[in-house]
Design a protein around this motif. Structure first.
Motif, PDB file in Angstrom:
ATOM      1  N   TYR A 208     -10.194  -8.912  86.604  1.00 34.35           N
ATOM      2  CA  TYR A 208     -10.330  -9.740  85.398  1.00 34.35           C
ATOM      3  C   TYR A 208     -11.589  -9.367  84.628  1.00 34.35           C
ATOM      4  O   TYR A 208     -11.555  -9.146  83.409  1.00 34.35           O
ATOM      5  N   ALA A 209     -12.728  -9.293  85.326  1.00 32.56           N
ATOM      6  CA  ALA A 209     -13.992  -8.960  84.668  1.00 32.56           C
ATOM      7  C   ALA A 209     -13.964  -7.543  84.114  1.00 32.56           C
ATOM      8  O   ALA A 209     -14.505  -7.273  83.029  1.00 32.56           O
ATOM      9  N   ALA A 210     -13.325  -6.630  84.839  1.00 27.45           N
ATOM     10  CA  ALA A 210     -13.236  -5.250  84.368  1.00 27.45           C
ATOM     11  C   ALA A 210     -12.397  -5.166  83.095  1.00 27.45           C
ATOM     12  O   ALA A 210     -12.757  -4.469  82.143  1.00 27.45           O
ATOM     13  N   ALA A 211     -11.270  -5.896  83.068  1.00 25.69           N
ATOM     14  CA  ALA A 211     -10.419  -5.904  81.879  1.00 25.69           C
ATOM     15  C   ALA A 211     -11.146  -6.529  80.694  1.00 25.69           C
ATOM     16  O   ALA A 211     -11.033  -6.057  79.560  1.00 25.69           O
ATOM     17  N   ARG A 212     -11.907  -7.581  80.950  1.00 25.69           N
ATOM     18  CA  ARG A 212     -12.665  -8.242  79.880  1.00 25.69           C
ATOM     19  C   ARG A 212     -13.702  -7.294  79.293  1.00 25.69           C
ATOM     20  O   ARG A 212     -13.851  -7.184  78.071  1.00 25.69           O
ATOM     21  N   SER A 213     -14.438  -6.615  80.162  1.00 29.07           N
ATOM     22  CA  SER A 213     -15.460  -5.687  79.690  1.00 29.07           C
ATOM     23  C   SER A 213     -14.841  -4.542  78.895  1.00 29.07           C
ATOM     24  O   SER A 213     -15.332  -4.174  77.828  1.00 29.07           O
ATOM     25  N   ALA A 214     -13.730  -3.988  79.429  1.00 28.10           N
ATOM     26  CA  ALA A 214     -13.060  -2.895  78.727  1.00 28.10           C
ATOM     27  C   ALA A 214     -12.569  -3.350  77.357  1.00 28.10           C
ATOM     28  O   ALA A 214     -12.651  -2.611  76.377  1.00 28.10           O
ATOM     29  N   PHE A 215     -12.059  -4.586  77.293  1.00 23.05           N
ATOM     30  CA  PHE A 215     -11.580  -5.118  76.016  1.00 23.05           C
ATOM     31  C   PHE A 215     -12.703  -5.166  74.990  1.00 23.05           C
ATOM     32  O   PHE A 215     -12.543  -4.698  73.856  1.00 23.05           O
ATOM     33  N   PHE A 216     -13.856  -5.744  75.367  1.00 19.28           N
ATOM     34  CA  PHE A 216     -14.961  -5.848  74.413  1.00 19.28           C
ATOM     35  C   PHE A 216     -15.478  -4.471  74.011  1.00 19.28           C
ATOM     36  O   PHE A 216     -15.823  -4.249  72.836  1.00 19.28           O
ATOM     37  N   GLN A 217     -15.552  -3.539  74.949  1.00 14.14           N
ATOM     38  CA  GLN A 217     -16.007  -2.192  74.609  1.00 14.14           C
ATOM     39  C   GLN A 217     -15.087  -1.567  73.565  1.00 14.14           C
ATOM     40  O   GLN A 217     -15.534  -1.051  72.540  1.00 14.14           O
ATOM     41  N   GLN A 218     -13.796  -1.618  73.844  1.00 12.70           N
ATOM     42  CA  GLN A 218     -12.840  -1.003  72.936  1.00 12.70           C
ATOM     43  C   GLN A 218     -12.780  -1.721  71.590  1.00 12.70           C
ATOM     44  O   GLN A 218     -12.711  -1.083  70.533  1.00 12.70           O
ATOM     45  N   ARG A 219     -12.800  -3.061  71.641  1.00 13.44           N
ATOM     46  CA  ARG A 219     -12.635  -3.821  70.410  1.00 13.44           C
ATOM     47  C   ARG A 219     -13.817  -3.625  69.465  1.00 13.44           C
ATOM     48  O   ARG A 219     -13.648  -3.434  68.266  1.00 13.44           O
ATOM     49  N   GLU A 220     -15.031  -3.674  70.010  1.00 14.42           N
ATOM     50  CA  GLU A 220     -16.201  -3.533  69.160  1.00 14.42           C
ATOM     51  C   GLU A 220     -16.343  -2.105  68.650  1.00 14.42           C
ATOM     52  O   GLU A 220     -16.799  -1.876  67.527  1.00 14.42           O
ATOM     53  N   ALA A 221     -15.916  -1.124  69.464  1.00 12.61           N
ATOM     54  CA  ALA A 221     -15.900   0.256  68.975  1.00 12.61           C
ATOM     55  C   ALA A 221     -14.893   0.404  67.837  1.00 12.61           C
ATOM     56  O   ALA A 221     -15.151   1.093  66.847  1.00 12.61           O
TER      57      ALA A 221
END
Length: 288
Positions: A208-221
């Motif tokens: 869950y935490a890994a998916a959340r972090s990946a989401f924010f990285q991709q979204r903000e990029a």
């Protein structure tokens, strides 16, 4: 509902550090995440794996190109709304070339001659306009998003000129539209597997935490028009430029979302991923 959601988004914005602080509904989100994983494992992933088994890579790439081409008109609108004319012209040029020479978008002729994609959605437009993300959300079936992303998704669905044209001019029925969306979902899920998204989550201590972090990285990029795959690959130069652009985007929006229980959230795997830059695999793609 749109006005209320925008009001909630506008009052909350946080920087990229301490991602747990941006997830005030974590307990509920984790429940939805678990339910999504169960549905994915029972239905969506098996169908996508079957699709991967019968459709060779060139066929799947053509399907991906087709759906990407359908998104070009809406990306054009959003780039105009964001006052990015150069990117909007790329959307227009890509759509014309790929829809004609590219046989309805099946062949990405535009990329072959150097016209790179410039994808945008209304959630990104809201971010550029200064609307805060409103906190992390996990949606049933749709996966990771934010309050701002939910509003953006609603507008994407009702205002997309491609969808409007199909329904009004081509007389696509509701069933046909749902079939088209189902096909896109299966193709996207297959691409997630091809990109290593499943392995990324399965190897994580806290998926869950890994998916959340990946989401924010991709979204903000995506909001800042950076290629997340290129960050961290040039000795830190792109990372520093990205961090500066992100700080500028968030300037003046420093009110953070407090943890749900009012306590300081402990450091999680997601925070460690952020502290380490963008060396982690970005994981599954999202449009929240």
């Amino acid at each position: 509902m749109l006005a209320l959601a925008l009001g909630a988004c506008a009052t909350t914005q946080a920087g990229p550090n301490g991602l747990a602080d941006r997830d005030p509904y974590e307990e509920f989100n984790r429940d939805i995440f678990s339910a999504n994983q169960a549905v994915d494992g029972a239905v969506i992933r098996p169908v996508a794996d079957g699709y991967r088994a019968i459709a060779p890579v060139p066929v799947r790439q053509s399907v991906t190109n087709f759906f990407a081409n359908l998104s070009e008109p809406w990306s054009f609108v959003n780039n105009v709304l964001q006052a990015r004319p150069e990117r909007a012209l790329r959307n227009l040029g890509r759509f014309v070339l790929n829809s004609t020479i590219g046989i309805g978008g099946l062949i990405d002729v535009a990329s072959a001659i150097g016209i790179e994609p410039a994808p945008e959605d209304f959630g990104q437009t809201l971010a550029v306009w200064g609307v805060g993300d409103g906190g992390y959300r996990v949606l049933p079936l749709f996966g990771p998003s934010t309050s701002r992303g939910i509003v953006g998704r609603i507008v994407d669905i009702v205002a997309n000129p491609t969808t409007i044209f199909m329904q009004r001019e081509l007389n696509f029925s509701t069933g046909a539209m749902w079939a088209l969306r189902a096909g896109e979902l299966v193709n996207t899920r297959a691409n997630v597997t091809d990109a290593g998204g499943d392995a990324f989550l399965e190897s994580s201590v806290d998926p869950y935490a890994a998916a959340r972090s990946a989401f924010f990285q991709q979204r903000e990029a995506a909001i800042l028009n950076y290629d997340v795959d290129e960050l961290g690959q040039d000795g830190g130069g792109a990372d520093a430029e990205f961090d500066a652009a992100l700080e500028e985007l968030e300037e003046g929006q420093d009110e953070t979302v407090p943890p749900a229980d009012g306590e300081i959230a402990p450091e999680t795997e997601s925070d460690l991923i952020w502290d380490g830059g963008f060396d982690e695999s970005p994981g599954p793609g999202t449009i929240g």
